[in-house]
Design a protein around this motif. Structure first.
Motif, PDB file in Angstrom:
ATOM      1  N   ALA A 116       0.833  -1.204   0.000  1.00 40.41           N
ATOM      2  CA  ALA A 116       0.000   0.000   0.000  1.00 40.41           C
ATOM      3  C   ALA A 116       0.870   1.259   0.000  1.00 40.41           C
ATOM      4  O   ALA A 116       0.594   2.224  -0.726  1.00 40.41           O
ATOM      5  CB  ALA A 116      -0.918  -0.009   1.217  1.00 40.41           C
TER       6      ALA A 116
ATOM      7  N   ARG B 152      -9.744  -9.220   1.002  1.00 36.55           N
ATOM      8  CA  ARG B 152      -9.355  -7.846   0.632  1.00 36.55           C
ATOM      9  C   ARG B 152      -9.996  -6.832   1.566  1.00 36.55           C
ATOM     10  O   ARG B 152      -9.344  -5.886   2.017  1.00 36.55           O
ATOM     11  CB  ARG B 152      -9.752  -7.588  -0.824  1.00 36.55           C
ATOM     12  CG  ARG B 152      -9.314  -6.217  -1.327  1.00 36.55           C
ATOM     13  CD  ARG B 152      -9.377  -6.110  -2.847  1.00 36.55           C
ATOM     14  NE  ARG B 152     -10.718  -6.303  -3.356  1.00 36.55           N
ATOM     15  CZ  ARG B 152     -11.097  -7.312  -4.132  1.00 36.55           C
ATOM     16  NH1 ARG B 152     -10.216  -8.227  -4.486  1.00 36.55           N
ATOM     17  NH2 ARG B 152     -12.332  -7.420  -4.565  1.00 36.55           N
ATOM     18  N   GLU B 153     -11.272  -7.035   1.869  1.00 34.97           N
ATOM     19  CA  GLU B 153     -11.962  -6.085   2.748  1.00 34.97           C
ATOM     20  C   GLU B 153     -11.397  -6.127   4.167  1.00 34.97           C
ATOM     21  O   GLU B 153     -11.225  -5.084   4.810  1.00 34.97           O
ATOM     22  CB  GLU B 153     -13.465  -6.393   2.752  1.00 34.97           C
ATOM     23  CG  GLU B 153     -14.141  -6.055   1.415  1.00 34.97           C
ATOM     24  CD  GLU B 153     -15.622  -6.416   1.398  1.00 34.97           C
ATOM     25  OE1 GLU B 153     -16.050  -7.094   2.355  1.00 34.97           O
ATOM     26  OE2 GLU B 153     -16.303  -6.039   0.437  1.00 34.97           O
TER      27      GLU B 153
ATOM     28  N   ASN C 270      -8.028  -4.369   4.244  1.00 32.90           N
ATOM     29  CA  ASN C 270      -8.144  -2.917   4.108  1.00 32.90           C
ATOM     30  C   ASN C 270      -8.746  -2.264   5.352  1.00 32.90           C
ATOM     31  O   ASN C 270      -8.505  -1.084   5.609  1.00 32.90           O
ATOM     32  CB  ASN C 270      -8.941  -2.573   2.845  1.00 32.90           C
ATOM     33  CG  ASN C 270      -8.048  -2.582   1.603  1.00 32.90           C
ATOM     34  OD1 ASN C 270      -6.907  -2.107   1.642  1.00 32.90           O
ATOM     35  ND2 ASN C 270      -8.543  -3.149   0.519  1.00 32.90           N
TER      36      ASN C 270
ATOM     37  N   LEU D 115      -5.596  -1.823   7.298  1.00 30.63           N
ATOM     38  CA  LEU D 115      -4.769  -0.747   6.733  1.00 30.63           C
ATOM     39  C   LEU D 115      -5.377   0.629   6.967  1.00 30.63           C
ATOM     40  O   LEU D 115      -4.654   1.628   7.047  1.00 30.63           O
ATOM     41  CB  LEU D 115      -4.579  -0.977   5.223  1.00 30.63           C
ATOM     42  CG  LEU D 115      -3.847  -2.253   4.810  1.00 30.63           C
ATOM     43  CD1 LEU D 115      -3.698  -2.308   3.287  1.00 30.63           C
ATOM     44  CD2 LEU D 115      -2.477  -2.341   5.463  1.00 30.63           C
ATOM     45  N   ALA D 116      -6.688   0.678   7.091  1.00 32.46           N
ATOM     46  CA  ALA D 116      -7.362   1.968   7.288  1.00 32.46           C
ATOM     47  C   ALA D 116      -6.931   2.639   8.586  1.00 32.46           C
ATOM     48  O   ALA D 116      -7.063   3.860   8.738  1.00 32.46           O
ATOM     49  CB  ALA D 116      -8.876   1.767   7.276  1.00 32.46           C
TER      50      ALA D 116
ATOM     51  N   ARG E 275      -4.746   1.967   1.943  1.00 31.56           N
ATOM     52  CA  ARG E 275      -5.615   1.013   1.267  1.00 31.56           C
ATOM     53  C   ARG E 275      -4.819   0.380   0.129  1.00 31.56           C
ATOM     54  O   ARG E 275      -4.022   1.052  -0.533  1.00 31.56           O
ATOM     55  CB  ARG E 275      -6.861   1.710   0.708  1.00 31.56           C
ATOM     56  CG  ARG E 275      -7.801   0.748  -0.023  1.00 31.56           C
ATOM     57  CD  ARG E 275      -9.096   1.421  -0.477  1.00 31.56           C
ATOM     58  NE  ARG E 275      -9.941   0.447  -1.167  1.00 31.56           N
ATOM     59  CZ  ARG E 275     -10.712  -0.430  -0.560  1.00 31.56           C
ATOM     60  NH1 ARG E 275     -10.766  -0.443   0.763  1.00 31.56           N
ATOM     61  NH2 ARG E 275     -11.440  -1.301  -1.241  1.00 31.56           N
ATOM     62  N   TYR E 276      -5.009  -0.940  -0.057  1.00 33.13           N
ATOM     63  CA  TYR E 276      -4.329  -1.594  -1.176  1.00 33.13           C
ATOM     64  C   TYR E 276      -5.367  -2.279  -2.063  1.00 33.13           C
ATOM     65  O   TYR E 276      -6.152  -3.113  -1.602  1.00 33.13           O
ATOM     66  CB  TYR E 276      -3.322  -2.639  -0.672  1.00 33.13           C
ATOM     67  CG  TYR E 276      -2.577  -3.296  -1.825  1.00 33.13           C
ATOM     68  CD1 TYR E 276      -1.796  -2.513  -2.671  1.00 33.13           C
ATOM     69  CD2 TYR E 276      -2.683  -4.657  -2.073  1.00 33.13           C
ATOM     70  CE1 TYR E 276      -1.130  -3.078  -3.744  1.00 33.13           C
ATOM     71  CE2 TYR E 276      -2.008  -5.238  -3.138  1.00 33.13           C
ATOM     72  CZ  TYR E 276      -1.237  -4.434  -3.972  1.00 33.13           C
ATOM     73  OH  TYR E 276      -0.582  -5.006  -5.038  1.00 33.13           O
ATOM     74  N   GLY E 277      -5.373  -1.897  -3.325  1.00 31.05           N
ATOM     75  CA  GLY E 277      -6.328  -2.481  -4.263  1.00 31.05           C
ATOM     76  C   GLY E 277      -5.705  -3.397  -5.281  1.00 31.05           C
ATOM     77  O   GLY E 277      -6.364  -3.813  -6.234  1.00 31.05           O
TER      78      GLY E 277
END
Length: 294
Positions: free
Chosen positions: A64, A100-101, A104, A107-108, A113-115
């Motif tokens: 990220a 993924r959710e 994130n 990470l928030a 955020r990593y997409g």
């Protein structure tokens, strides 16, 4: 060429000679390395045993940050375990919306955020595919003629992600060795395990693996590694391996960038050769002989 550089914890500690030689060799090749800002541990091989989410959140944090720092740059990783962990999180996040959710959400906490989309590449893959044998040969000042080199990849370089090489019989180091003027020592143990962290928990198991590898390379001048754990096991356990097999198992064990640096004419200090535990007298004699012929 420019890369985001993820050294990982080993290269700032036990494998600082790997870090120094990577930076020196890449500079010689004209590459620019920008270290990922405020990077942290990738979880190594211990993170997954503690928490699956933690083992993904740690490397995801680094990706990220990399994405914010330079979204179009590849991330260059010299350590096999770091490379595997960084690739793994990208893979798992692409395959699972739920994962993924969850990552994130973690990470928030740092407004990150990593997409996905960051390309993680092992150092060896970059050397072979982006620069290639011809470019590497053009930088050689001390041709390593007459030296027989064993390419040792370890288990994590091409397993389970095999986009850099064959997972059972990797060969990508071979053209690089020949570009330095040396011979490739023929063997089939390049992807065998060295025991990794078992050396501290089940040392009797790991020592047999190390002894087999050293014995398989007994007629070579040097084992070339791309992994800090492999290098440490093969470098530090030679006395015990010698006692186990009843014969001398002394062998020089260098990082691929240290041997490249020698051939490029870089100094021992730049390559931190004195930090290696095992650089044999026979290997040093052959190096001096190669230098005198240059």
């Amino acid at each position: 060429m420019k890369y985001l550089y993820y050294p990982g914890c080993s290269l700032e500690g036990t494998a600082s000679e790997y870090d120094a030689s990577v930076r020196a060799v890449m500079h010689s090749l004209g590459a620019e390395l920008a270290e990922i800002e405020d990077w942290t541990c990738c979880g190594a091989s211990a993170g997954d045993a503690i928490s699956y989410l933690l083992s993904l959140a740690l490397p995801a944090r680094n990706l990220a940050i990399a994405g914010k720092q330079s979204p179009r740059s590849d991330v260059l990783v010299p350590c096999n375990a770091c490379y595997l962990n960084l690739k793994r999180v990208d893979d798992h996040m692409n395959r699972s919306t739920d994962i993924r959710e969850k990552i994130n959400v973690v990470l928030a906490e740092e407004n990150l955020r990593y997409g996905g989309g960051i390309k993680v590449r092992h150092l060896l893959d970059v050397l072979v595919r982006d620069f290639g044998p011809e470019s590497i040969a053009a930088n050689v000042k001390n041709k390593l003629s007459g030296m027989r080199i064993v390419p040792y990849y370890g288990c994590q370089f091409a397993r389970p992600y095999s986009d850099a090489d064959d997972p059972q019989f990797p060969v990508s180091m071979e053209p690089l060795i020949r570009a330095l003027g040396a011979e490739v020592y023929p063997w089939t143990m390049g992807a065998k395990c060295c025991g990794a962290g078992l050396m501290t928990t089940k040392s009797e198991v790991a020592l047999k693996l190390v002894a087999n590898l050293l014995n398989g390379a007994s007629e070579a001048d040097c084992i070339l590694t791309i992994c800090p754990m492999c290098q440490m096991n093969l470098d530090s356990q030679q006395n015990k391996a010698s006692r186990l097999l009843g014969k001398d198992m002394s062998k020089s064990v260098l990082y691929v960038t240290q041997l490249m640096g020698i051939a490029f004419g870089l100094s021992d200090e730049e390559l931190m050769l004195k930090k290696n535990l095992a650089v044999t007298a026979g290997f040093q004699t052959k190096l001096r002989s190669a230098s005198s012929r240059a």
